[in-house]
Write an enzyme that holds these catalytic residues in place. Structure first.
Site, PDB file in Angstrom:
ATOM      1  N   HIS A   1       0.840  -1.213   0.000  1.00  0.00           N
ATOM      2  CA  HIS A   1       0.000   0.000   0.000  1.00  0.00           C
ATOM      3  C   HIS A   1       0.871   1.258   0.000  1.00  0.00           C
ATOM      4  CE1 HIS A   1      -3.096  -2.728   2.163  1.00  0.00           C
ATOM      5  NE2 HIS A   1      -3.547  -2.540   0.948  1.00  0.00           N
TER       6      HIS A   1
ATOM      7  N   LYS B   1     -18.262  -7.538   6.966  1.00  0.00           N
ATOM      8  CA  LYS B   1     -16.952  -8.138   7.255  1.00  0.00           C
ATOM      9  C   LYS B   1     -16.480  -7.635   8.596  1.00  0.00           C
ATOM     10  CE  LYS B   1     -14.233  -8.129   3.043  1.00  0.00           C
ATOM     11  NZ  LYS B   1     -13.054  -7.445   2.507  1.00  0.00           N
TER      12      LYS B   1
ATOM     13  N   ARG C   1      -2.023  -5.838  -8.686  1.00  0.00           N
ATOM     14  CA  ARG C   1      -0.956  -6.827  -8.533  1.00  0.00           C
ATOM     15  C   ARG C   1      -0.996  -7.869  -9.636  1.00  0.00           C
ATOM     16  NH1 ARG C   1      -2.938  -7.713  -2.572  1.00  0.00           N
ATOM     17  NH2 ARG C   1      -4.755  -6.993  -3.726  1.00  0.00           N
TER      18      ARG C   1
ATOM     19  N   SER D   1      -2.701  -7.815   2.614  1.00  0.00           N
ATOM     20  CA  SER D   1      -3.136  -7.760   4.014  1.00  0.00           C
ATOM     21  C   SER D   1      -3.538  -9.150   4.485  1.00  0.00           C
ATOM     22  CB  SER D   1      -4.315  -6.796   4.170  1.00  0.00           C
ATOM     23  OG  SER D   1      -3.934  -5.497   3.795  1.00  0.00           O
TER      24      SER D   1
HETATM   25  P1  ADP Z   1      -9.800  -3.706  -0.687  1.00  0.00           P
HETATM   26  O1  ADP Z   1     -10.499  -4.590   0.319  1.00  0.00           O
HETATM   27  O2  ADP Z   1     -10.565  -2.468  -1.018  1.00  0.00           O
HETATM   28  O3  ADP Z   1      -9.286  -4.407  -1.903  1.00  0.00           O
HETATM   29  P2  ADP Z   1      -7.064  -3.610   0.258  1.00  0.00           P
HETATM   30  O4  ADP Z   1      -6.587  -2.959   1.519  1.00  0.00           O
HETATM   31  O5  ADP Z   1      -6.903  -5.082   0.154  1.00  0.00           O
HETATM   32  O6  ADP Z   1      -8.551  -3.131   0.118  1.00  0.00           O
HETATM   33  O7  ADP Z   1      -6.327  -2.943  -0.969  1.00  0.00           O
HETATM   34  C1  ADP Z   1      -6.420  -1.576  -1.254  1.00  0.00           C
HETATM   35  C2  ADP Z   1      -5.790  -1.300  -2.608  1.00  0.00           C
HETATM   36  O8  ADP Z   1      -4.387  -1.569  -2.547  1.00  0.00           O
HETATM   37  C3  ADP Z   1      -6.333  -2.194  -3.724  1.00  0.00           C
HETATM   38  O9  ADP Z   1      -6.390  -1.435  -4.910  1.00  0.00           O
HETATM   39  C4  ADP Z   1      -5.293  -3.286  -3.842  1.00  0.00           C
HETATM   40  O10 ADP Z   1      -5.272  -3.855  -5.137  1.00  0.00           O
HETATM   41  C5  ADP Z   1      -4.030  -2.487  -3.565  1.00  0.00           C
HETATM   42  N1  ADP Z   1      -2.932  -3.308  -3.074  1.00  0.00           N
HETATM   43  C6  ADP Z   1      -2.918  -4.123  -1.993  1.00  0.00           C
HETATM   44  N2  ADP Z   1      -1.708  -4.702  -1.852  1.00  0.00           N
HETATM   45  C7  ADP Z   1      -0.935  -4.243  -2.867  1.00  0.00           C
HETATM   46  C8  ADP Z   1       0.425  -4.483  -3.290  1.00  0.00           C
HETATM   47  N3  ADP Z   1       1.217  -5.329  -2.650  1.00  0.00           N
HETATM   48  N4  ADP Z   1       0.868  -3.813  -4.377  1.00  0.00           N
HETATM   49  C9  ADP Z   1       0.052  -2.982  -5.056  1.00  0.00           C
HETATM   50  N5  ADP Z   1      -1.234  -2.720  -4.722  1.00  0.00           N
HETATM   51  C10 ADP Z   1      -1.719  -3.341  -3.646  1.00  0.00           C
END
Ligand code: ADP
Length: 159
Positions: free
Chosen positions: A17, A41, A90, A128
């Site tokens: 992030h 959730k 990703r 995450s």
């Molecule tokens: P959500 O539940 O809305 O997907 P996340 O916290 O999982 O929330 O992810 C938020 C954003 O960050 C999403 O666009 C996700 O694709 C991106 N993201 C998460 N991990 C990575 C990473 N390692 N590299 C690039 N983008 C990421």
């Protein structure tokens, strides 16, 4: 001033992030990180803890704001008068899911543009979900998290 909203669960905020945020700041003057609340959730960390962790990680960064919200991202965009949404990509699976959401958001508000930022190769495997799995099993997740986040403190708060 060009501002974008970077929405997500951030449960917790990872180096992946942070990498997307740093890239977004090359393009936008200001980025608002918006921590979503999903009533269906149960978050691993509370929404408030997630906000605090992001504030810890971005304390030295100018032009970053952290907010939390409920409901749809486009409603937050309207409220904050921001037309750009940042999402990180990703994998091709991310792209397929995200492009549908981006199209739906544009249908609902034609001013909204979703800007996709590709994951850097060194962080693309970080999610995450993986971090939560490591934490639940008592492993060391620190190498996946910004160094400013004292994850042990937040784990204790959950107890
Ligand atoms: P959500 O539940 O809305 O997907 P996340 O916290 O999982 O929330 O992810 C938020 C954003 O960050 C999403 O666009 C996700 O694709 C991106 N993201 C998460 N991990 C990575 C990473 N390692 N590299 C690039 N983008 C990421």
């Amino acid at each position: 001033m060009k501002t974008a909203i970077f929405p997500g669960s951030f449960d917790p905020f990872t180096l992946g992030h942070l990498d997307v945020l740093n890239s977004a700041l090359l393009v936008f003057d200001k980025v608002i990180i918006a921590v979503g609340y999903n009533s269906t959730k149960n978050g691993f960390f509370s929404q408030q803890a997630r906000v605090e962790m992001i504030k810890d990680a971005t304390a030295d960064m100018e032009n970053v704001e952290v907010v939390c919200y409920n409901g749809m991202t486009i409603d937050l965009c309207r409220k904050m008068k921001v037309n750009f949404i940042i999402r990180g990509l990703r994998t091709t699976t991310d792209f397929e899911l995200e492009s549908v959401i981006a199209q739906a958001n544009k249908q609902m508000n034609e001013k909204i543009l979703t800007v996709f930022i590709p994951a850097s190769s060194e962080y693309s495997f970080i999610s995450s979900t993986v971090v939560r799995d490591v934490l639940v099993n008592g492993g060391n997740a620190k190498k996946f998290l910004p160094k400013e986040i004292d994850i042990d403190k937040y784990l204790k708060e959950r107890e």
